[in-house]
Design a protein around this motif. Structure first.
Motif, PDB file in Angstrom:
ATOM      1  N   SER A  26      36.563  23.879  65.118  1.00 28.87           N
ATOM      2  CA  SER A  26      35.391  23.905  65.997  1.00 28.87           C
ATOM      3  C   SER A  26      35.050  25.285  66.553  1.00 28.87           C
ATOM      4  CB  SER A  26      35.569  22.930  67.161  1.00 28.87           C
ATOM      5  OG  SER A  26      36.629  23.357  68.007  1.00 28.87           O
ATOM      6  N   ASN A  27      36.016  26.187  66.645  1.00 27.33           N
ATOM      7  CA  ASN A  27      35.759  27.485  67.261  1.00 27.33           C
ATOM      8  C   ASN A  27      35.739  28.643  66.257  1.00 27.33           C
ATOM      9  OD1 ASN A  27      35.221  28.834  69.744  1.00 27.33           O
ATOM     10  ND2 ASN A  27      37.263  29.721  69.663  1.00 27.33           N
ATOM     11  N   LEU A  32      38.244  19.761  62.952  1.00 26.98           N
ATOM     12  CA  LEU A  32      37.128  18.841  62.753  1.00 26.98           C
ATOM     13  C   LEU A  32      37.440  17.751  61.730  1.00 26.98           C
ATOM     14  CD1 LEU A  32      34.309  21.523  62.679  1.00 26.98           C
ATOM     15  CD2 LEU A  32      34.829  19.937  64.551  1.00 26.98           C
ATOM     16  N   HIS A  60      41.152  15.352  64.223  1.00 29.01           N
ATOM     17  CA  HIS A  60      41.092  15.928  65.562  1.00 29.01           C
ATOM     18  C   HIS A  60      42.044  15.340  66.576  1.00 29.01           C
ATOM     19  CE1 HIS A  60      38.634  12.387  66.107  1.00 29.01           C
ATOM     20  NE2 HIS A  60      38.799  12.541  67.380  1.00 29.01           N
TER      21      HIS A  60
END
Length: 128
Positions: free
Chosen positions: A69-70, A113, A116
């Motif tokens: 996600s980052n 993702l 999770h």
């Protein structure tokens, strides 16, 4: 719409999702990495990984950036020297890494993702 709200509420109550970091287990857990290289080509990334490991960074691995996600939403094969549970530990390794990779940097992955959480419900469940 109501079903989706109930699912999200259920996941929050069960601790599978949180409004902060989502924690996962094993190799799917979020971490701080010391990132040294990225490539669109898997073949190039594998070749670079062999070089990184030959320099003594035996725990280095390739990660697909769009799985986290980052990290970059565009698909890259990125190499991190190791996985660190916190930023301080990653930064301590950075000095040694910069001898070989002056552009190396520390970055948090965010949550995975693809997988999770250890929750019995997956993120895919939220789509229905």
């Amino acid at each position: 719409m109501r079903k989706i709200i109930i699912c999200i509420t259920c996941l929050l109550m069960m601790g599978c999702l949180s409004l902060g970091k989502v924690r996962a287990q094993s190799s799917h857990a979020s971490f701080y990495g010391v990132w040294v290289s990225a490539s669109k080509s898997k073949k190039v990334a594998l070749s670079e990984l062999r070089k990184v490991k030959a320099r003594g960074f035996k725990k280095a691995r390739i990660y697909q950036t769009n799985d986290w996600s980052n990290l970059n939403v565009e698909h890259y094969y990125a190499i991190s020297i190791n996985r660190y549970p916190n930023k301080a530990q990653a930064r301590r390794s950075l000095k040694k890494v910069k001898r070989y990779y002056p552009g190396a940097y520390v970055k948090f992955t965010g949550f995975n993702l693809i997988y999770h959480s250890p929750c019995p419900y997956s993120i895919m469940h939220l789509a229905f």
